[in-house]
Design a protein around this motif. Structure first.
Motif, mmCIF file in Angstrom:
data_model
loop_
_atom_site.group_PDB
_atom_site.id
_atom_site.type_symbol
_atom_site.label_atom_id
_atom_site.label_comp_id
_atom_site.label_asym_id
_atom_site.label_seq_id
_atom_site.Cartn_x
_atom_site.Cartn_y
_atom_site.Cartn_z
ATOM 1 N N PHE A 114 -8.195 2.039 -2.848
ATOM 2 C CA PHE A 114 -7.771 1.712 -1.488
ATOM 3 C C PHE A 114 -7.812 2.985 -0.665
ATOM 4 O O PHE A 114 -7.104 3.944 -0.954
ATOM 5 N N TYR A 115 -8.690 3.003 0.326
ATOM 6 C CA TYR A 115 -8.841 4.152 1.211
ATOM 7 C C TYR A 115 -8.071 3.876 2.492
ATOM 8 O O TYR A 115 -8.193 2.791 3.074
ATOM 9 N N VAL A 116 -7.291 4.833 2.925
ATOM 10 C CA VAL A 116 -6.522 4.690 4.152
ATOM 11 C C VAL A 116 -6.670 5.942 5.003
ATOM 12 O O VAL A 116 -6.853 7.035 4.476
ATOM 13 N N ARG A 117 -6.594 5.744 6.308
ATOM 14 C CA ARG A 117 -6.564 6.876 7.217
ATOM 15 C C ARG A 117 -5.120 7.275 7.415
ATOM 16 O O ARG A 117 -4.278 6.458 7.766
ATOM 17 N N GLY A 118 -4.829 8.519 7.193
ATOM 18 C CA GLY A 118 -3.476 9.014 7.325
ATOM 19 C C GLY A 118 -3.022 9.187 8.752
ATOM 20 O O GLY A 118 -1.834 9.341 9.011
ATOM 21 N N ASP A 119 -3.951 9.115 9.708
ATOM 22 C CA ASP A 119 -3.601 9.358 11.103
ATOM 23 C C ASP A 119 -3.275 8.085 11.874
ATOM 24 O O ASP A 119 -3.058 8.128 13.066
ATOM 25 N N MET A 120 -3.222 6.960 11.205
ATOM 26 C CA MET A 120 -3.003 5.682 11.886
ATOM 27 C C MET A 120 -1.578 5.190 11.642
ATOM 28 O O MET A 120 -1.323 4.307 10.831
ATOM 29 N N PHE A 121 -0.640 5.763 12.358
ATOM 30 C CA PHE A 121 0.766 5.461 12.146
ATOM 31 C C PHE A 121 1.096 4.000 12.425
ATOM 32 O O PHE A 121 1.963 3.435 11.797
ATOM 33 N N GLY A 122 0.416 3.361 13.347
ATOM 34 C CA GLY A 122 0.657 1.958 13.655
ATOM 35 C C GLY A 122 0.211 1.011 12.561
ATOM 36 O O GLY A 122 0.558 -0.164 12.571
ATOM 37 N N ALA A 123 -0.553 1.512 11.597
ATOM 38 C CA ALA A 123 -1.074 0.662 10.521
ATOM 39 C C ALA A 123 -0.278 0.805 9.223
ATOM 40 O O ALA A 123 -0.636 0.208 8.219
ATOM 41 N N ASN A 124 0.792 1.575 9.235
ATOM 42 C CA ASN A 124 1.549 1.813 8.002
ATOM 43 C C ASN A 124 2.042 0.536 7.347
ATOM 44 O O ASN A 124 1.983 0.402 6.122
ATOM 45 N N ASP A 125 2.537 -0.421 8.125
ATOM 46 C CA ASP A 125 3.038 -1.672 7.539
ATOM 47 C C ASP A 125 1.917 -2.430 6.837
ATOM 48 O O ASP A 125 2.097 -2.938 5.728
ATOM 49 N N GLN A 126 0.739 -2.503 7.485
ATOM 50 C CA GLN A 126 -0.403 -3.183 6.871
ATOM 51 C C GLN A 126 -0.851 -2.453 5.603
ATOM 52 O O GLN A 126 -1.145 -3.085 4.587
ATOM 53 N N GLN A 127 -0.913 -1.135 5.666
ATOM 54 C CA GLN A 127 -1.330 -0.354 4.503
ATOM 55 C C GLN A 127 -0.334 -0.519 3.363
ATOM 56 O O GLN A 127 -0.730 -0.698 2.207
ATOM 57 N N ASN A 128 0.961 -0.489 3.664
ATOM 58 C CA ASN A 128 1.980 -0.687 2.628
ATOM 59 C C ASN A 128 1.906 -2.074 2.019
ATOM 60 O O ASN A 128 2.118 -2.239 0.812
ATOM 61 N N ALA A 129 1.590 -3.084 2.830
ATOM 62 C CA ALA A 129 1.450 -4.451 2.314
ATOM 63 C C ALA A 129 0.289 -4.530 1.319
ATOM 64 O O ALA A 129 0.388 -5.209 0.287
ATOM 65 N N VAL A 130 -0.806 -3.838 1.604
ATOM 66 C CA VAL A 130 -1.946 -3.828 0.677
ATOM 67 C C VAL A 130 -1.557 -3.136 -0.627
ATOM 68 O O VAL A 130 -1.855 -3.639 -1.714
ATOM 69 N N VAL A 131 -0.862 -2.015 -0.530
ATOM 70 C CA VAL A 131 -0.426 -1.308 -1.736
ATOM 71 C C VAL A 131 0.513 -2.195 -2.556
ATOM 72 O O VAL A 131 0.402 -2.250 -3.790
ATOM 73 N N ASP A 132 1.403 -2.926 -1.897
ATOM 74 C CA ASP A 132 2.299 -3.838 -2.615
ATOM 75 C C ASP A 132 1.514 -4.908 -3.359
ATOM 76 O O ASP A 132 1.822 -5.232 -4.514
#
Length: 157
Positions: free
Chosen positions: A15-33
């Motif tokens: 799973f690749y994520v951009r660290g500079d996209m603070f508004g996407a943290n919830d979506q990224q955390n949901a994928v990790v979950d």
């Protein structure tokens, strides 16, 4: 659009994520979950989370890891008859410091599924008007026996 992600394969997901996209943290955390649940349920053999920059230079003497990964994704996309370019964008940027430079703009989130035979799926991608999203890829991982078309690019050594 879907890809056969075989239940017989030892699937590893990155799973690749951009660290500079603070508004996407919830979506990224949901994928990790969801990946954690798939791993706990032995649906996947494991997963990795990698942070990448929002953009990398394509010009210069060094080849960043993101560019090498992009090229592997491009090879897979060519074999799968899909397009990743709407999500990975190459642009030229003018700078008064270093002139014109080509840059690769990376997506906010990207999943890569590797099986025994190599890269099996990359999300997001598109074919015509259809888009295969990270969410679609996760759903397919959760139901690996669903009928679909298998496209695999051999692993590079």
């Amino acid at each position: 659009m879907s890809f056969t992600i075989s239940s017989a394969d030892a699937r590893q997901v990155t799973f690749y994520v951009r660290g500079d996209m603070f508004g996407a943290n919830d979506q990224q955390n949901a994928v990790v979950d969801r990946l954690r649940e798939l791993d706990d349920d032995d649906v996947i053999e494991g997963y990795d989370v990698r942070v990448w920059n929002s953009r990398v230079r394509l010009t210069g003497t060094e080849t960043p890891a993101e560019v090498e990964q992009y090229r592997a994704f491009e090879s897979w996309a060519d074999a799968a008859n899909v397009d990743i370019d709407p999500f990975f964008t190459v642009r030229e940027r003018d700078s008064f410091v270093d002139g014109t430079a080509r840059e690769l703009i990376l997506p906010v989130m990207c999943l890569a599924v590797h099986g025994d035979d190599g890269l099996e799926a990359v999300a997001p991608c598109a074919r015509g008007d259809e888009t295969y999203t990270v969410r679609d890829c996760l759903a397919e991982l959760e139901t690996p026996d669903a009928p679909a078309r298998r496209v695999t690019v051999p692993a590079e050594d």
